[in-house]
Scaffold this motif. Structure first.
Motif, PDB file in Angstrom:
ATOM      1  N   VAL A 232      42.378 143.902   7.039  1.00 51.53           N
ATOM      2  CA  VAL A 232      43.020 144.936   7.974  1.00 51.53           C
ATOM      3  C   VAL A 232      43.519 146.154   7.118  1.00 51.53           C
ATOM      4  CG1 VAL A 232      44.829 145.323   9.769  1.00 51.53           C
ATOM      5  CG2 VAL A 232      43.266 143.227   9.735  1.00 51.53           C
ATOM      6  N   LEU A 233      44.272 145.802   6.040  1.00 50.66           N
ATOM      7  CA  LEU A 233      44.816 147.013   5.468  1.00 50.66           C
ATOM      8  C   LEU A 233      44.029 148.002   4.932  1.00 50.66           C
ATOM      9  CD1 LEU A 233      47.462 148.252   4.103  1.00 50.66           C
ATOM     10  CD2 LEU A 233      47.244 146.799   2.439  1.00 50.66           C
ATOM     11  N   VAL A 234      42.738 147.439   4.178  1.00 47.30           N
ATOM     12  CA  VAL A 234      42.064 148.277   3.861  1.00 47.30           C
ATOM     13  C   VAL A 234      41.186 149.047   4.816  1.00 47.30           C
ATOM     14  CG1 VAL A 234      39.564 148.097   2.460  1.00 47.30           C
ATOM     15  CG2 VAL A 234      41.343 146.634   1.761  1.00 47.30           C
ATOM     16  N   LEU A 235      40.894 148.509   5.840  1.00 49.70           N
ATOM     17  CA  LEU A 235      40.220 149.162   6.994  1.00 49.70           C
ATOM     18  C   LEU A 235      41.089 150.223   7.440  1.00 49.70           C
ATOM     19  CD1 LEU A 235      37.725 149.219   8.861  1.00 49.70           C
ATOM     20  CD2 LEU A 235      39.034 147.680  10.306  1.00 49.70           C
ATOM     21  N   VAL A 236      42.246 149.903   7.726  1.00 49.67           N
ATOM     22  CA  VAL A 236      42.894 151.094   8.180  1.00 49.67           C
ATOM     23  C   VAL A 236      43.287 152.104   7.162  1.00 49.67           C
ATOM     24  CG1 VAL A 236      45.381 151.721   8.671  1.00 49.67           C
ATOM     25  CG2 VAL A 236      44.313 149.435   9.775  1.00 49.67           C
ATOM     26  N   GLY A 237      43.343 151.871   5.830  1.00 50.21           N
ATOM     27  CA  GLY A 237      43.122 152.875   4.870  1.00 50.21           C
ATOM     28  C   GLY A 237      41.988 153.625   4.673  1.00 50.21           C
ATOM     29  N   TYR A 238      41.033 153.129   4.993  1.00 49.84           N
ATOM     30  CA  TYR A 238      39.615 153.908   5.193  1.00 49.84           C
ATOM     31  C   TYR A 238      39.491 154.562   6.223  1.00 49.84           C
ATOM     32  CZ  TYR A 238      34.605 154.478   5.488  1.00 49.84           C
ATOM     33  OH  TYR A 238      33.272 154.975   5.437  1.00 49.84           O
ATOM     34  N   LEU A 239      39.740 154.073   7.676  1.00 48.31           N
ATOM     35  CA  LEU A 239      39.729 154.935   8.768  1.00 48.31           C
ATOM     36  C   LEU A 239      40.701 156.055   8.866  1.00 48.31           C
ATOM     37  CD1 LEU A 239      39.363 152.143  11.233  1.00 48.31           C
ATOM     38  CD2 LEU A 239      37.514 153.534  10.369  1.00 48.31           C
ATOM     39  N   THR A 240      41.943 156.101   8.041  1.00 54.97           N
ATOM     40  CA  THR A 240      42.725 157.170   7.873  1.00 54.97           C
ATOM     41  C   THR A 240      42.835 157.672   6.798  1.00 54.97           C
ATOM     42  OG1 THR A 240      44.610 155.553   7.354  1.00 54.97           O
ATOM     43  CG2 THR A 240      44.153 155.869   9.570  1.00 54.97           C
ATOM     44  N   ARG A 241      41.810 157.630   5.953  1.00 62.32           N
ATOM     45  CA  ARG A 241      41.834 158.486   4.397  1.00 62.32           C
ATOM     46  C   ARG A 241      41.917 159.918   4.766  1.00 62.32           C
ATOM     47  NH1 ARG A 241      36.992 157.141   6.280  1.00 62.32           N
ATOM     48  NH2 ARG A 241      35.069 158.246   5.259  1.00 62.32           N
ATOM     49  N   GLY A 242      41.243 160.458   5.711  1.00 61.94           N
ATOM     50  CA  GLY A 242      41.304 162.058   5.973  1.00 61.94           C
ATOM     51  C   GLY A 242      42.586 162.724   6.352  1.00 61.94           C
ATOM     52  N   ASN A 243      43.248 161.643   6.957  1.00 67.39           N
ATOM     53  CA  ASN A 243      44.663 162.206   7.390  1.00 67.39           C
ATOM     54  C   ASN A 243      45.705 163.074   6.306  1.00 67.39           C
ATOM     55  OD1 ASN A 243      43.872 160.946   9.808  1.00 67.39           O
ATOM     56  ND2 ASN A 243      45.810 159.643   9.966  1.00 67.39           N
ATOM     57  N   LYS A 244      45.783 162.486   5.146  1.00 65.12           N
ATOM     58  CA  LYS A 244      46.578 163.041   4.241  1.00 65.12           C
ATOM     59  C   LYS A 244      45.961 164.255   3.685  1.00 65.12           C
ATOM     60  CE  LYS A 244      48.513 161.877  -0.284  1.00 65.12           C
ATOM     61  NZ  LYS A 244      48.603 160.987  -1.302  1.00 65.12           N
ATOM     62  N   ARG A 245      44.313 164.471   3.415  1.00 66.69           N
ATOM     63  CA  ARG A 245      43.932 165.500   3.195  1.00 66.69           C
ATOM     64  C   ARG A 245      44.061 166.703   4.352  1.00 66.69           C
ATOM     65  NH1 ARG A 245      39.587 162.144   1.878  1.00 66.69           N
ATOM     66  NH2 ARG A 245      38.269 162.865   3.643  1.00 66.69           N
ATOM     67  N   ASN A 246      43.947 166.239   5.739  1.00 65.41           N
ATOM     68  CA  ASN A 246      44.074 167.284   6.613  1.00 65.41           C
ATOM     69  C   ASN A 246      45.547 167.845   6.490  1.00 65.41           C
ATOM     70  OD1 ASN A 246      41.431 166.868   7.490  1.00 65.41           O
ATOM     71  ND2 ASN A 246      42.094 165.247   8.898  1.00 65.41           N
ATOM     72  N   LYS A 247      46.445 166.788   6.429  1.00 60.23           N
ATOM     73  CA  LYS A 247      47.937 167.338   6.318  1.00 60.23           C
ATOM     74  C   LYS A 247      48.038 168.209   5.240  1.00 60.23           C
ATOM     75  CE  LYS A 247      52.767 165.346   6.425  1.00 60.23           C
ATOM     76  NZ  LYS A 247      53.396 164.181   6.483  1.00 60.23           N
ATOM     77  N   SER A 248      47.721 167.819   4.098  1.00 57.88           N
ATOM     78  CA  SER A 248      47.736 168.801   2.750  1.00 57.88           C
ATOM     79  C   SER A 248      47.451 170.279   3.045  1.00 57.88           C
ATOM     80  CB  SER A 248      47.258 168.073   1.581  1.00 57.88           C
ATOM     81  OG  SER A 248      47.654 166.726   1.294  1.00 57.88           O
ATOM     82  N   SER A 249      46.096 170.230   3.631  1.00 56.33           N
ATOM     83  CA  SER A 249      45.657 171.567   3.989  1.00 56.33           C
ATOM     84  C   SER A 249      46.291 172.282   4.867  1.00 56.33           C
ATOM     85  CB  SER A 249      44.008 171.392   4.213  1.00 56.33           C
ATOM     86  OG  SER A 249      44.030 170.798   5.402  1.00 56.33           O
ATOM     87  N   SER A 250      46.702 171.688   5.820  1.00 53.99           N
ATOM     88  CA  SER A 250      47.456 172.404   7.069  1.00 53.99           C
ATOM     89  C   SER A 250      48.877 172.870   6.312  1.00 53.99           C
ATOM     90  CB  SER A 250      47.794 171.412   8.160  1.00 53.99           C
ATOM     91  OG  SER A 250      48.551 170.414   8.028  1.00 53.99           O
ATOM     92  N   GLU A 251      49.200 172.249   5.392  1.00 52.96           N
ATOM     93  CA  GLU A 251      50.817 172.751   4.773  1.00 52.96           C
ATOM     94  C   GLU A 251      50.687 173.666   3.758  1.00 52.96           C
ATOM     95  OE1 GLU A 251      52.738 168.933   3.641  1.00 52.96           O
ATOM     96  OE2 GLU A 251      53.172 168.642   5.948  1.00 52.96           O
ATOM     97  N   SER A 252      49.620 173.762   3.147  1.00 52.10           N
ATOM     98  CA  SER A 252      49.395 174.531   1.891  1.00 52.10           C
ATOM     99  C   SER A 252      49.413 176.201   2.493  1.00 52.10           C
ATOM    100  CB  SER A 252      47.744 174.478   1.428  1.00 52.10           C
ATOM    101  OG  SER A 252      47.059 175.142   2.502  1.00 52.10           O
TER     102      SER A 252
END
Length: 201
Positions: free
Chosen positions: A171-191
């Motif tokens: 379950v942890l691995v699946l959630v990590g995989y499904l939400t892996r784009g959140n951090k990239r999107n947040k980083s790009s929006s805060e740049s």
């Protein structure tokens, strides 16, 4: 035997509390925005950190049991009180959504110098005193509906402990995989570049 390192009683609790608080602070949980972002399904850091902590603790406990260092019959497993747990879950969930903290993270915020953490801790104390003052009148209702009686999750599901642990890890691995784009999107929006207005010649 007492853990860690054979410290006992309050010393062990303080030591583990300091380590846990350090982990929470480094994970950014000293900010109420982190938890409310999790409740809005915008930031999954809270789920990942806490779920990882559960898996590490469970894995360590199973390993200690397998090595004969911890006996299952020496552990207290509480029964599920359906009405009481439901009421408590709703109230603490509402408090976390409104205030942005749980009891542990509010202490982390306060120790990090945040005033809202102190306000939350005062509220926790007041709520505890209020609950204690009315507990006698609601005690029979809270204990009225008892669910699974002192069962661990493997016992409840009739599965071996390693299988339950593996399922939770998946379950942890699946959630990590499904939400892996959140951090990239947040980083790009805060740049800084993303916040610059387009230039016109």
């Amino acid at each position: 035997m007492n853990f860690p390192m054979e410290y006992s009683g309050a010393i062990s609790g303080i030591l583990l509390g300091l380590i846990f608080g350090y982990v929470l602070e480094n994970a950014g949980f000293g900010s109420g925005c982190k938890l409310t972002a999790q409740l809005r399904l915008q930031d999954w850091a809270v789920f990942k950190v806490m779920f990882t902590a559960i898996l590490v603790a469970a894995g360590g406990l199973y390993a200690l049991q397998a090595m004969g260092m911890v006996a299952m019959n020496n552990m207290f497993v509480p029964s599920v009180l359906l009405w009481g747990s439901s009421l408590g879950g709703v109230l603490i969930g509402a408090g976390m959504a409104i205030g942005g903290y749980c009891p542990g993270t509010s202490m982390v915020a306060f120790c990090s110098g945040k005033l809202d953490g102190l306000v939350f801790i005062i509220g926790l104390g007041a709520g505890t005193l209020l609950f204690n003052s009315v507990y006698a009148s609601i005690k029979s209702w809270v204990w009225m509906q008892v669910g699974p009686d002192s069962l661990t999750l493997p016992q409840l599901l009739h599965m071996p402990a390693w299988a339950v642990w593996s399922l939770l890890f998946a379950v942890l691995v699946l959630v990590g995989y499904l939400t892996r784009g959140n951090k990239r999107n947040k980083s790009s929006s805060e740049s800084p570049a993303s916040g610059m207005a387009p230039q016109h010649s």
